[in-house]
Design a protein around this motif. Structure first.
Motif, mmCIF file in Angstrom:
data_model
loop_
_atom_site.group_PDB
_atom_site.id
_atom_site.type_symbol
_atom_site.label_atom_id
_atom_site.label_comp_id
_atom_site.label_asym_id
_atom_site.label_seq_id
_atom_site.Cartn_x
_atom_site.Cartn_y
_atom_site.Cartn_z
ATOM 1 N N GLY A 63 0.800 -1.218 0.000
ATOM 2 C CA GLY A 63 0.000 0.000 0.000
ATOM 3 C C GLY A 63 0.833 1.268 0.000
ATOM 4 O O GLY A 63 0.300 2.352 -0.252
ATOM 5 N N ASP A 64 2.127 1.147 0.256
ATOM 6 C CA ASP A 64 2.991 2.324 0.265
ATOM 7 C C ASP A 64 3.159 2.902 -1.130
ATOM 8 O O ASP A 64 3.334 2.157 -2.111
ATOM 9 C CB ASP A 64 4.381 1.967 0.814
ATOM 10 C CG ASP A 64 4.484 2.141 2.315
ATOM 11 O OD1 ASP A 64 3.869 3.072 2.846
ATOM 12 O OD2 ASP A 64 5.198 1.347 2.961
ATOM 13 N N PHE A 89 -2.330 3.728 8.433
ATOM 14 C CA PHE A 89 -1.583 2.474 8.504
ATOM 15 C C PHE A 89 -2.343 1.467 9.347
ATOM 16 O O PHE A 89 -2.797 1.777 10.448
ATOM 17 C CB PHE A 89 -0.193 2.717 9.103
ATOM 18 C CG PHE A 89 0.733 1.523 8.989
ATOM 19 C CD1 PHE A 89 1.241 1.147 7.759
ATOM 20 C CD2 PHE A 89 1.079 0.781 10.104
ATOM 21 C CE1 PHE A 89 2.082 0.050 7.639
ATOM 22 C CE2 PHE A 89 1.917 -0.315 9.999
ATOM 23 C CZ PHE A 89 2.422 -0.675 8.762
ATOM 24 N N PHE A 90 -2.483 0.272 8.821
ATOM 25 C CA PHE A 90 -3.124 -0.853 9.510
ATOM 26 C C PHE A 90 -1.996 -1.772 9.944
ATOM 27 O O PHE A 90 -1.259 -2.300 9.108
ATOM 28 C CB PHE A 90 -4.081 -1.551 8.549
ATOM 29 C CG PHE A 90 -5.049 -2.499 9.200
ATOM 30 C CD1 PHE A 90 -5.683 -2.168 10.384
ATOM 31 C CD2 PHE A 90 -5.353 -3.715 8.604
ATOM 32 C CE1 PHE A 90 -6.594 -3.031 10.969
ATOM 33 C CE2 PHE A 90 -6.261 -4.585 9.174
ATOM 34 C CZ PHE A 90 -6.882 -4.239 10.361
ATOM 35 N N GLU A 91 -1.828 -1.975 11.260
ATOM 36 C CA GLU A 91 -0.631 -2.647 11.763
ATOM 37 C C GLU A 91 -0.644 -4.157 11.592
ATOM 38 O O GLU A 91 0.390 -4.759 11.343
ATOM 39 C CB GLU A 91 -0.432 -2.303 13.242
ATOM 40 C CG GLU A 91 -0.048 -0.839 13.466
ATOM 41 C CD GLU A 91 0.307 -0.553 14.902
ATOM 42 O OE1 GLU A 91 0.238 -1.476 15.728
ATOM 43 O OE2 GLU A 91 0.655 0.604 15.194
ATOM 44 N N ALA A 96 -0.525 0.013 4.242
ATOM 45 C CA ALA A 96 -0.429 1.470 4.322
ATOM 46 C C ALA A 96 -1.486 2.153 3.449
ATOM 47 O O ALA A 96 -1.961 1.581 2.461
ATOM 48 C CB ALA A 96 0.967 1.927 3.903
ATOM 49 N N ASN A 97 -1.826 3.364 3.830
ATOM 50 C CA ASN A 97 -2.694 4.256 3.043
ATOM 51 C C ASN A 97 -4.095 3.708 2.804
ATOM 52 O O ASN A 97 -4.718 3.995 1.783
ATOM 53 C CB ASN A 97 -2.025 4.595 1.708
ATOM 54 C CG ASN A 97 -0.688 5.291 1.905
ATOM 55 O OD1 ASN A 97 -0.569 6.206 2.701
ATOM 56 N ND2 ASN A 97 0.334 4.816 1.195
ATOM 57 N N GLN A 129 -10.531 4.767 10.010
ATOM 58 C CA GLN A 129 -11.017 4.785 8.638
ATOM 59 C C GLN A 129 -12.470 4.301 8.612
ATOM 60 O O GLN A 129 -12.993 3.826 9.630
ATOM 61 C CB GLN A 129 -10.145 3.902 7.737
ATOM 62 C CG GLN A 129 -8.672 4.244 7.767
ATOM 63 C CD GLN A 129 -8.391 5.690 7.396
ATOM 64 O OE1 GLN A 129 -8.939 6.216 6.440
ATOM 65 N NE2 GLN A 129 -7.528 6.342 8.166
ATOM 66 N N LYS A 130 -13.113 4.396 7.460
ATOM 67 C CA LYS A 130 -14.509 3.970 7.344
ATOM 68 C C LYS A 130 -14.588 2.448 7.457
ATOM 69 O O LYS A 130 -13.865 1.725 6.756
ATOM 70 C CB LYS A 130 -15.094 4.432 6.007
ATOM 71 C CG LYS A 130 -16.561 4.078 5.838
ATOM 72 C CD LYS A 130 -17.130 4.659 4.569
ATOM 73 C CE LYS A 130 -18.579 4.221 4.354
ATOM 74 N NZ LYS A 130 -19.452 4.561 5.486
#
Length: 313
Positions: A63-64, A89-91, A96-97, A129-130
């Protein structure tokens, strides 16, 4: 060669071992450059990353948005030299993004688990995020039982998408929402049908789908790596490895905002004190007569104890 391409932007769509698969937009290459290359230009490059990124603890994730140099179009390779700032960012798993989180929970095989669903939803809400809830395998239960699930989840503050990839019921409505997300993430327990849904939406992807574990009556892990798939020119979706009980690590003061039914109350009726934890403090405006209040107290106690252990250790 008259024109040389030194650097180009792209997005990381997959990461395997020490290699990155980066999609670039070949539409941004001029006609002259493409003619000079005199080869078919691939829109996906196999890349490594500059060692200085690792030294600076700048780890590249799916996603980066990245900058690629040392490009060889004849070999479809390159080197990532820069990571652009992330918007989110989702760990777990790292993506990412992201702009949307889609939590998939099966209605049957394996049977819907309210505690498990709540944990996944809290983890998703923590990304800020949604968040959307997808209920899979609706063909396996009666309409009456489905209505009971929908009524209960509406009280949680969600308007779920019940679907069946076997019959196609509900998928088109969901697809309209998916294509409006820039980078969406499918998450949920193993066996919920994440890969099956992606295969329905993208038949060419041929994503492996696992059977249920007969012993445990839950899904087997089939997705081993995070990968982005293109739904439209402007929409990507990530399939993620399933996990059955996501760990939650949230600031106790922020926990209430991850429950839509509490969040709505807080916005309507302000508590007397800004740091109110809604445990009976003076001036607390929260109406505690809702299903997940006990769930909230359980997680709050867990988060408080975790913070105390961290501070003591």
């Amino acid at each position: 060669m008259k024109n040389k391409i030194n650097q180009i932007e792209g997005i990381v769509v997959s990461k395997k071992a020490n290699y990155l698969f980066v999609d670039i937009d070949t539409n941004h290459l001029s006609t002259n450059i493409l003619e000079d290359l005199d080869i078919e230009v691939s829109s996906r490059l196999l890349c490594t990353q500059r060692s200085r990124l690792a030294y600076s603890e700048s780890f590249v994730s799916v996603g980066d948005r990245v900058l690629v140099e040392a490009i060889s179009f004849s070999k479809a390779t390159g080197v990532v030299c820069k990571i652009f700032p992330r918007s989110s960012f989702f760990e777990r798993p790292p993506v990412a993004n992201i702009t949307n989180i889609f939590v998939l929970i099966s209605l049957d095989q394996p049977r819907f688990d309210y505690d498990q669903a709540s944990r996944f939803l809290l983890t998703a809400e923590n990304t800020r995020q949604k968040v959307s809830l997808i209920l899979t395998k609706k063909d396996l239960i009666t309409q009456n039982l489905l209505n009971q699930y929908l009524d209960r989840l509406n009280q949680w503050g969600y308007n779920p998408y019940p679907i069946s990839v076997k019959t196609g019921d509900g998928v088109q409505k969901l697809k309209n929402t998916l294509t409006n997300s820039k980078i969406g993430v499918f998450c949920g327990p193993s066996g919920a049908g994440k890969s099956s849904l992606l295969n329905y939406l993208l038949p060419y992807a041929s994503i492996p789908v696992g059977d249920l574990s007969k012993k445990l009556s839950r899904g087997k892990h089939t997705t081993r790596n995070v990968e982005l798939f293109q739904l439209t020119n402007n929409s990507l979706i990530a399939d993620t490895p399933g996990f059955n009980r996501p760990e939650i690590d949230i600031d106790p003061k922020e926990l209430a905002f991850l429950f839509p039914e509490i969040r709505q109350q807080i916005h309507t009726n302000r508590c007397k004190f800004r740091d109110c934890l809604h445990l009976g403090e003076p001036g607390c405006a929260l109406d505690k007569k809702f299903e997940r209040y006990s769930n909230y107290k359980q997680f709050l106690k867990l988060m408080i104890n975790r913070r105390r252990q961290y501070q003591a250790g």
